[in-house]
Design a protein around this motif. Structure first.
Motif, short mmCIF file in Angstrom:
data_model
loop_
_atom_site.label_atom_id
_atom_site.label_comp_id
_atom_site.label_asym_id
_atom_site.label_seq_id
_atom_site.Cartn_x
_atom_site.Cartn_y
_atom_site.Cartn_z
N VAL A 39 12.76 -8.10 -9.78
CA VAL A 39 11.43 -8.31 -10.36
C VAL A 39 10.57 -9.12 -9.41
CG1 VAL A 39 10.17 -9.37 -12.27
CG2 VAL A 39 12.27 -8.08 -12.72
N ALA A 40 11.12 -10.20 -8.86
CA ALA A 40 10.36 -11.06 -7.94
C ALA A 40 9.98 -10.33 -6.65
CB ALA A 40 11.14 -12.33 -7.64
N PRO A 41 10.88 -9.58 -5.96
CA PRO A 41 10.43 -8.83 -4.76
C PRO A 41 9.33 -7.81 -5.05
CG PRO A 41 12.82 -9.02 -4.78
CD PRO A 41 12.35 -9.53 -6.10
N SER A 42 9.44 -7.13 -6.21
CA SER A 42 8.39 -6.17 -6.55
C SER A 42 7.06 -6.87 -6.79
CB SER A 42 8.80 -5.38 -7.80
OG SER A 42 10.00 -4.67 -7.58
N ALA A 43 7.10 -8.02 -7.48
CA ALA A 43 5.87 -8.78 -7.71
C ALA A 43 5.30 -9.31 -6.40
CB ALA A 43 6.15 -9.93 -8.68
N MET A 44 6.18 -9.73 -5.48
CA MET A 44 5.71 -10.22 -4.19
C MET A 44 5.03 -9.11 -3.38
SD MET A 44 7.83 -12.21 -1.19
CE MET A 44 8.85 -10.78 -0.84
N LEU A 45 5.57 -7.88 -3.45
CA LEU A 45 4.94 -6.75 -2.76
C LEU A 45 3.53 -6.51 -3.30
CD1 LEU A 45 5.09 -4.32 -0.82
CD2 LEU A 45 6.13 -3.01 -2.72
N ARG A 46 3.37 -6.52 -4.61
CA ARG A 46 2.05 -6.31 -5.20
C ARG A 46 1.10 -7.46 -4.87
NH1 ARG A 46 4.32 -2.26 -5.52
NH2 ARG A 46 4.56 -0.84 -7.28
N LEU A 47 1.59 -8.69 -4.87
CA LEU A 47 0.73 -9.82 -4.59
C LEU A 47 0.27 -9.82 -3.14
CD1 LEU A 47 -0.57 -12.45 -5.57
CD2 LEU A 47 1.56 -13.64 -4.95
N LEU A 48 1.19 -9.49 -2.20
CA LEU A 48 0.80 -9.43 -0.79
C LEU A 48 -0.15 -8.26 -0.53
CD1 LEU A 48 4.21 -10.22 0.95
CD2 LEU A 48 2.23 -11.73 0.73
N SER A 49 0.05 -7.16 -1.23
CA SER A 49 -0.90 -6.04 -1.11
C SER A 49 -2.27 -6.44 -1.63
CB SER A 49 -0.37 -4.83 -1.89
OG SER A 49 0.87 -4.40 -1.36
N TYR A 50 -2.33 -7.21 -2.69
CA TYR A 50 -3.62 -7.69 -3.20
C TYR A 50 -4.30 -8.60 -2.19
CZ TYR A 50 -6.88 -10.58 -5.83
OH TYR A 50 -8.01 -11.27 -6.22
N LEU A 51 -3.50 -9.51 -1.57
CA LEU A 51 -4.10 -10.41 -0.59
C LEU A 51 -4.59 -9.65 0.64
CD1 LEU A 51 -1.58 -13.40 -0.75
CD2 LEU A 51 -3.84 -13.26 -1.79
N GLU A 52 -3.91 -8.52 0.96
CA GLU A 52 -4.32 -7.74 2.11
C GLU A 52 -5.60 -6.93 1.81
OE1 GLU A 52 -2.04 -4.98 5.39
OE2 GLU A 52 -1.64 -4.63 3.27
N LYS A 53 -5.66 -6.35 0.62
CA LYS A 53 -6.82 -5.55 0.21
C LYS A 53 -7.20 -5.91 -1.21
CE LYS A 53 -5.53 -1.65 3.19
NZ LYS A 53 -5.20 -0.20 3.20
N PRO A 54 -7.88 -7.04 -1.42
CA PRO A 54 -8.21 -7.44 -2.78
C PRO A 54 -9.17 -6.49 -3.47
CG PRO A 54 -9.17 -8.94 -1.15
CD PRO A 54 -8.32 -7.98 -0.40
N GLN A 55 -9.98 -5.77 -2.73
CA GLN A 55 -10.97 -4.89 -3.36
C GLN A 55 -10.32 -3.68 -4.03
OE1 GLN A 55 -10.73 -5.59 -0.19
NE2 GLN A 55 -10.39 -3.69 0.99
N GLU A 56 -9.07 -3.34 -3.63
CA GLU A 56 -8.39 -2.19 -4.22
C GLU A 56 -7.51 -2.57 -5.41
OE1 GLU A 56 -6.24 -0.14 -1.25
OE2 GLU A 56 -7.99 0.25 0.04
N ALA A 57 -7.54 -3.82 -5.80
CA ALA A 57 -6.66 -4.28 -6.88
C ALA A 57 -7.10 -3.69 -8.21
CB ALA A 57 -6.66 -5.80 -6.95
N VAL A 58 -6.13 -3.27 -9.03
CA VAL A 58 -6.40 -2.75 -10.36
C VAL A 58 -5.99 -3.76 -11.43
CG1 VAL A 58 -5.90 -0.88 -11.99
CG2 VAL A 58 -6.06 -0.38 -9.54
N ILE A 59 -4.88 -4.47 -11.17
CA ILE A 59 -4.35 -5.47 -12.11
C ILE A 59 -4.61 -6.84 -11.53
CG2 ILE A 59 -2.29 -6.28 -13.30
CD1 ILE A 59 -1.16 -3.48 -13.11
N HIS A 60 -4.93 -7.77 -12.41
CA HIS A 60 -5.20 -9.14 -11.98
C HIS A 60 -3.96 -9.75 -11.34
CE1 HIS A 60 -6.47 -13.36 -12.09
NE2 HIS A 60 -7.73 -12.87 -12.20
N PRO A 61 -4.08 -10.45 -10.22
CA PRO A 61 -2.89 -11.02 -9.53
C PRO A 61 -2.16 -12.06 -10.35
CG PRO A 61 -4.93 -11.85 -8.58
CD PRO A 61 -5.32 -10.75 -9.50
N ALA A 62 -2.78 -12.57 -11.45
CA ALA A 62 -2.07 -13.55 -12.29
C ALA A 62 -0.78 -12.97 -12.84
CB ALA A 62 -2.99 -14.03 -13.41
N LEU A 63 -0.77 -11.65 -13.11
CA LEU A 63 0.45 -11.01 -13.60
C LEU A 63 1.57 -11.10 -12.57
CD1 LEU A 63 1.98 -9.28 -15.65
CD2 LEU A 63 0.96 -7.25 -14.56
N TRP A 64 1.24 -10.81 -11.30
CA TRP A 64 2.29 -10.87 -10.26
C TRP A 64 2.73 -12.30 -10.02
CZ3 TRP A 64 2.94 -6.20 -10.97
CH2 TRP A 64 1.93 -5.24 -10.90
#
Length: 735
Positions: free
Chosen positions: A134-159
């Protein structure tokens, strides 16, 4: 209004669930089979049985009081919590016995016994493996958000929240696995130790010692055994109940590796393939190729473990042998020689332990390096053979996943090591249970043999052949014959302690047996005589007087409350024999089986004990089967069985008013059977009839006015100091 009512109902429901979750549980009665019954629930319940579900699964609050008490002072036995009723030893002894009756090896028996516990372990292992990613998957989504925040669909608070919730859930699941695995450890230990102990008590054991002779010399030289023994080798009960049981329950995590390892590798491969594509297969393939390395090394560990256990058996057997004759060793001053021999065996064991531990270290190191090698192969393939950029989210997530895989392989290497040792111990246990022949008790009835043939062991050359005799109930029956003719074997055959090859035999259920070598517990003299029976002061006093123990007890500082020590070491041989006889006489058994109870007594004490026990009302109406050469017993016997080389050579009976004695072959001073062998007392000569009221001449002691001798004769006095100086001068070569 409706929404308010729905909200209130939901709140009440949540409150009820929360209250049930934190409320102590009621204690449940433990139901067993009809023969065992229901365990008593009158005793105070264990805190583990009545704690809340929250305490049981999450906080383990029922152990808090013991932790606080241990911080304040040293814990004592009374501070430990009670054992839960579902962990009662009798339950698990019954369970493993029932599982063993269904057939199969020890591993299959344990799987049947612990079926529910194994399912629980598999569930928590699978939960741990799933929540671990669960944590590695959340880390992948969080790092992807930091790399391209404009493409985020879900708020990073979840990750971010999943980075906390995932490890927390994984920790709860893993701790539940540890808790249940520890419970399995305890239950497995309880079950196996009890089964080994019960098997040793209730079976004939013919192969429970280490190899001897030339094979022992090979062990001391550090060479493997040349004998073609079973794969498990010969075993020692002490090592079975300690080393082997430990090795088996140390390999309990095999279920964790089989479940969590498989799920973890599957999830990891899926995530890596989604992130890296086909290069991830290179890393997994590399990992797959290197996986057999720990398994190959584990086979070598298993072989070395076999030799280690053989060396351990040899050392324990030798130590037990020396401890059994410690007095003789100290008397002759052989301690240095014996210590040197034990040290030689210990050095062989240590060398083999060193080799095993080196291989174990190699397996552990390979478990650490295999994932790193596969990670290097995977990243090298991505950089050199593809145009895909190695982005930060993919790289860091891949590192996290490979670290998880590395931990799984560390687990795998440790479990393979423990499993290889546990497998060898399971083989040894299988061999132990297969070689144990259950003791088959004879049907209840009068003591009788009908064309019965017995052997002490299946491979014994000596046997009792075609025994046909019915001992007279309520009378004195005497068994006599030369040394080595099988008198003790006949008594053991009557008790069912030998193997019945043919014929029939019956034996009463209430039998008191007195062996020639007295058996005593490390307890008081009184408790050894009572032997957990009720205390009847009048009967007790009569028994110790009849057995000639009163003068000995009066001389002891604590009387009959004196501790006799291990195997009665604080008593003399005659005292131990008389205490053992007193236990049988005091018991309510209607049949007494006595194996030469006068062998350790001198002539005077033998006469007094015989008069007090066998010529009084103490044994009136009881069936007595006595092995002896005592002339008085031969006079009083109503049935005399003469053995010769395992065959009944003659049986002589007497009517109520007649006594039979071969006076030509019985001397007045024959009280014990000598080791050199003696001719049979009863041959083909015609019996001489003597009146039943005839008495043996009393041997009087000039120092005893009453003429009754009860205590053994012993030398008293001191050695003057000048005698030692005189001996030194006498043996001086210069004189």
């Amino acid at each position: 209004m409706a929404k308010s009512i729905d909200g209130a109902q939901l709140a009440l429901l949540a409150t009820a669930v929360l209250t049930a979750f934190v409320t102590p549980r009621p204690r449940q009665a433990l139901q067993l089979d009809g023969e065992v019954g229901v365990l008593s629930v009158k005793e105070k319940a264990s805190p583990e049985e009545t704690c809340s579900w929250f305490s049981y699964y999450c906080s383990y609050g029922w152990t808090t009081y013991m932790i606080i008490r241990g911080c304040r002072r040293d814990l004592r036995m009374e501070d430990l919590p009670r054992i839960p009723s579902y962990d009662a030893p009798v339950k698990w002894l019954y369970g493993i016995t029932a599982a063993r009756l269904k057939g199969g090896k020890t591993f299959l028996t344990l799987c049947r016994l612990l079926k529910k516990d194994i399912k629980v372990l598999i569930f928590w292992s699978a939960s741990t493996a799933v929540t671990e990613y669960v944590a590695p998957s959340a880390m992948l989504r969080l790092l992807s958000y930091l790399e391209k925040p404009q493409e985020a669909v879900i708020h990073p608070a979840l990750w971010i929240s999943l980075l906390f919730i995932g490890p927390m859930c994984r920790s709860v699941c893993y701790q539940q696995y540890i808790f249940n695995a520890t419970r399995v450890l305890v239950r497995l230990n309880i079950s196996l130790v009890q089964e080994i102990y019960q098997t040793a008590l209730r079976s004939h054991l013919y192969d429970t010692s280490v190899d001897s002779g030339a094979d022992e010399r090979q062990i001391m030289q550090g060479k493997p055994s040349s004998k073609k023994t079973p794969k498990s080798g010969q075993s020692n009960i002490t090592s079975l109940m300690s080393y082997d049981v430990d090795a088996i329950y140390n390999s309990r995590d095999i279920f964790y590796v089989a479940t969590a390892g498989t799920i973890s590798v599957t999830i990891a491969m899926s995530l890596l393939y989604r992130m890296l594509g086909w290069p991830s297969l290179i890393g997994v393939f590399t990992l797959f190729l290197l996986t057999p390395l720990p398994a190959v090394l584990s086979n070598r560990v298993s072989r070395i473990q076999r030799e280690v256990m053989r060396a351990t058996d040899a050392r324990l057997s030798k130590i037990s042998e020396y401890l059994g004759s410690i007095r003789t060793l100290k008397y002759f001053g052989w301690e240095p020689a014996m210590a040197e021999k034990i040290n030689e065996l210990r050095s062989v064991e240590q060398r083999r332990l060193w080799k095993r531990n080196i291989l174990v270290a190699v397996i552990a190191v390979s478990g650490d390096f295999l994932p790193m090698i596969s990670l290097l192969a995977m990243f090298s393939t991505v950089v050199l053979f593809t145009d895909t950029p190695l982005r930060a989210p993919v790289a860091f997530t891949s590192l996290s996943i490979m670290e998880t895989l590395r931990l799984q392989f560390v687990w795998l290497s440790n479990i393979i090591r423990n499993a290889s040792q546990g497998l060898e111990s399971l083989r040894r246990l299988d061999h132990f249970f297969e070689s144990a022949v259950p003791i088959k008790h004879h049907p209840a009835g009068p003591p009788e043999f009908k064309n019965a043939t017995f052997r002490r062991t299946p491979v014994a050359t000596f046997k009792l052949q075609d025994l046909s005799v019915r001992f007279l109930e309520g009378r004195l029956n005497v068994i006599t014959g030369p040394t080595g003719c099988g008198k003790t074997s006949l008594l053991l055959s009557l008790l069912g302690e030998t193997i019945l090859e043919s014929g029939e035999a019956t034996c009463p259920r209430d039998v008191a047996y007195v062996p020639q070598a007295a058996w005593l517990q490390n307890d008081t003299i009184r408790n050894n005589i009572l032997f957990f029976g009720p205390y009847d002061e009048e009967r007790y006093t009569s028994v110790i007087q009849a057995c000639g123990l009163m003068p000995d007890i009066e001389q002891l500082p604590d009387g009959d409350k004196t501790m006799v020590g291990e195997k009665g070491q604080s008593l003399s041989g005659g005292q131990k024999q008389r205490v053992s006889l007193a236990r049988a006489v005091y018991s309510r058994a209607r049949t007494l089986v006595l194996d030469d109870v006068f062998s350790a007594l001198d002539t005077h004490t033998t006469s007094a004990v015989y008069e007090g026990c066998f010529r009084s009302d103490m044994l009136q109406g009881r069936t007595i089967i006595l092995v002896t050469h005592l002339p008085s017993a031969l006079q009083d016997a109503r049935l005399i069985v003469n053995l010769d080389r395992g065959v009944i050579s003659s049986i002589q009976t007497a009517e109520e008013g007649d006594l039979i004695l071969e006076s030509s072959q019985c001397s007045a001073d024959t009280a014990v059977e000598d080791d050199s062998g003696s001719p049979p007392l009863l041959e083909s000569a015609e019996p001489v009839t003597i009146q039943s009221n005839s008495e043996m001449p009393q041997i009087e002691d000039p120092n005893d006015a009453s003429g009754r001798l009860v205590e053994e004769t012993s030398a008293k006095g001191r050695i003057p100091r000048t005698l030692g100086e005189y001996n030194m001068l006498f043996w001086n070569p210069g004189i």
